[in-house]
Design an enzyme around this catalytic site. Sequence first.
Site, PDB file in Angstrom:
ATOM      1  N   PRO A  95       9.029  -4.724  36.644  1.00  0.00           N
ATOM      2  CA  PRO A  95       8.961  -3.731  36.242  1.00  0.00           C
ATOM      3  C   PRO A  95       7.824  -2.339  35.861  1.00  0.00           C
ATOM      4  O   PRO A  95       7.074  -2.583  36.312  1.00  0.00           O
ATOM      5  CB  PRO A  95       9.382  -4.401  34.318  1.00  0.00           C
ATOM      6  CG  PRO A  95       7.753  -5.263  34.994  1.00  0.00           C
ATOM      7  CD  PRO A  95       8.036  -6.349  35.518  1.00  0.00           C
ATOM      8  N   GLY A  98       9.732   1.601  39.096  1.00  0.00           N
ATOM      9  CA  GLY A  98      10.931   2.430  39.544  1.00  0.00           C
ATOM     10  C   GLY A  98      11.811   1.726  40.402  1.00  0.00           C
ATOM     11  O   GLY A  98      12.222   3.021  41.142  1.00  0.00           O
ATOM     12  N   LEU A  99      11.823   0.567  39.582  1.00  0.00           N
ATOM     13  CA  LEU A  99      13.046   0.177  40.995  1.00  0.00           C
ATOM     14  C   LEU A  99      14.170  -0.705  39.764  1.00  0.00           C
ATOM     15  O   LEU A  99      14.769  -1.640  40.363  1.00  0.00           O
ATOM     16  CB  LEU A  99      12.402  -1.849  41.607  1.00  0.00           C
ATOM     17  CG  LEU A  99      11.297  -1.048  42.625  1.00  0.00           C
ATOM     18  CD1 LEU A  99      11.054  -2.080  43.137  1.00  0.00           C
ATOM     19  CD2 LEU A  99      11.905  -0.221  43.588  1.00  0.00           C
ATOM     20  N   GLY A 100      14.361   0.301  38.926  1.00  0.00           N
ATOM     21  CA  GLY A 100      15.726   0.086  37.562  1.00  0.00           C
ATOM     22  C   GLY A 100      16.176  -1.877  36.828  1.00  0.00           C
ATOM     23  O   GLY A 100      16.759  -1.549  36.762  1.00  0.00           O
ATOM     24  N   SER A 102      14.835  -2.224  33.845  1.00  0.00           N
ATOM     25  CA  SER A 102      15.305  -2.143  32.919  1.00  0.00           C
ATOM     26  C   SER A 102      16.533  -2.028  32.911  1.00  0.00           C
ATOM     27  O   SER A 102      17.072  -2.293  32.106  1.00  0.00           O
ATOM     28  CB  SER A 102      14.799  -0.892  31.822  1.00  0.00           C
ATOM     29  OG  SER A 102      15.353  -0.432  30.859  1.00  0.00           O
ATOM     30  N   ASP A 144      20.652   5.358  36.985  1.00  0.00           N
ATOM     31  CA  ASP A 144      19.915   4.090  37.100  1.00  0.00           C
ATOM     32  C   ASP A 144      20.898   3.310  36.905  1.00  0.00           C
ATOM     33  O   ASP A 144      21.069   2.118  37.082  1.00  0.00           O
ATOM     34  CB  ASP A 144      18.794   4.040  36.319  1.00  0.00           C
ATOM     35  CG  ASP A 144      17.641   3.924  36.820  1.00  0.00           C
ATOM     36  OD1 ASP A 144      17.562   5.711  38.243  1.00  0.00           O
ATOM     37  OD2 ASP A 144      16.359   4.355  36.740  1.00  0.00           O
TER      38      ASP A 144
HETATM   39  C1  MEV Z   1      14.460   7.132  37.097  1.00  0.00           C
HETATM   40  O1  MEV Z   1      15.142   6.344  38.046  1.00  0.00           O
HETATM   41  C2  MEV Z   1      15.711   8.679  37.868  1.00  0.00           C
HETATM   42  C3  MEV Z   1      14.934   9.619  36.441  1.00  0.00           C
HETATM   43  O2  MEV Z   1      15.212  10.652  36.821  1.00  0.00           O
HETATM   44  C4  MEV Z   1      15.062   9.439  35.125  1.00  0.00           C
HETATM   45  C5  MEV Z   1      16.365   9.446  35.071  1.00  0.00           C
HETATM   46  O3  MEV Z   1      17.547  10.114  35.949  1.00  0.00           O
HETATM   47  O4  MEV Z   1      16.546   8.999  33.784  1.00  0.00           O
HETATM   48  C6  MEV Z   1      13.372   9.877  36.835  1.00  0.00           C
END
Ligand code: MEV
Length: 309
Positions: A95, A98-100, A102, A144
Site C-alpha cells: 500500500p 503508487g502501485l494502485g 487502494s 487508476d
Molecule cells: C496516482 O496513481 C495517479 C494520480 O494521477 C492521481 C489520479 O490520477 O487520481 C497521481
Amino acid sequence: MGSAPAKVVLLGEHFVVHGTGALLCAINKRVRVTADIRGDTIRIRSALGDAVLGPGEALPAGHPLGPLAHLAARAISRFGHKGGLEIAVESEIPPGVGLGSSSACCVAAAGALRGLFADPDRADSMAAALEAERTAFGAASGADSAACTYGGIIEYDSISGHHTVEGPLLRLAVADSGRAHSTAEVVRKVDGFRRDNGAEFADLCKKVSGLIPRARAAIEGGDLEGLGSCMSENQECLDRIGVSDGVLRSMVRAGDGPSYGAKVTGAGDGGCVIALADEECIGRVVESLGAASEGSFAASVDPSGLDTF
Ligand code: MEV
C-alpha cells in the site's frame, strides 16, 4: 470473490487530474476480496486493520478502510439487503507506494459485493470503486480505477474514459523507495504548484499531452526505445512539479542506464520508480534498481488484459 491487478502509470500521472491523457498498465500482482452475507454488521478484515460497523455507522474521514465501508454500505442500500456483510481482503500489492493498492482493492471489493446480488458488470464495479475512493480520499482522475478494472495497457482521460492499447508483452522493473505517500496529499501539493505556476503548469500539460500519442504509437509498434524516451521526458515534467526528490532521482538514474527509460510512477513523493526493460536486460535493470532502492522486482504487463494473469 473479486480480484484486480496492481497498476503502474507509464505516462501522465498528476497531469491527468488536470485534464491530460495518461497511459497505464496492469502488472502481475493482485488483490483478492471475498464478500459474504453474514450477521447484521459490516465486518472488514484486511492487512490495513479490521473494522466492525453497526447499521448506519461510518468510519472517521481518512480511515484507510473508508472506501471498503462505503462500498459495503452502498451495496446494502442499492440491493435492498437486510442483513450484514463480511469482507476479507488478501493483497500482494504494497500500500501507499503508487502501485494502485487502494484502487485495486476497491475494484475487487466492488466486484465481489456486486456478485452477491447481481450479474458481473465491470463498468458498474469501476464506477462504484471510483465513487468510494473519491468519497474517502477526494480528487481522483479515475485512471487508476480504470487500469485496475480493465487490465492490460490503457489510455485514459477523464472525459472519454479508457481505451485499450494493443502491444507486445512488456517487462518492467519496479523499485520501492521505502517511503509511503498519501496520494491525496501529493495531489493537493501539485494543485498548489499549479496555482503558483499557472503558465509553466499549462506548458507541462501540453508537453505531456504530446507525449501520449507518441508513446501509444511506440507501444503499438513494439518500439521500446520510443516508449522509454517518452517515459524519460515525462520524468522531467514530474521533477518540475516537485514529486520527485533526491532519492527518487538517484533511483531513476540507476534504472536509466541499463533500461530503455525510467521514471517515478503514481503520485511520487516516495513510492516507486519503474524502468522499461525487455527479456534480455530485465535482470540487470532489476539488480541496478535494487542496489539504489529498498527493493525491486520484475513485473510483466500482459496487453491482453487481466484475466490472463
Ligand atoms: C496516482 O496513481 C495517479 C494520480 O494521477 C492521481 C489520479 O490520477 O487520481 C497521481
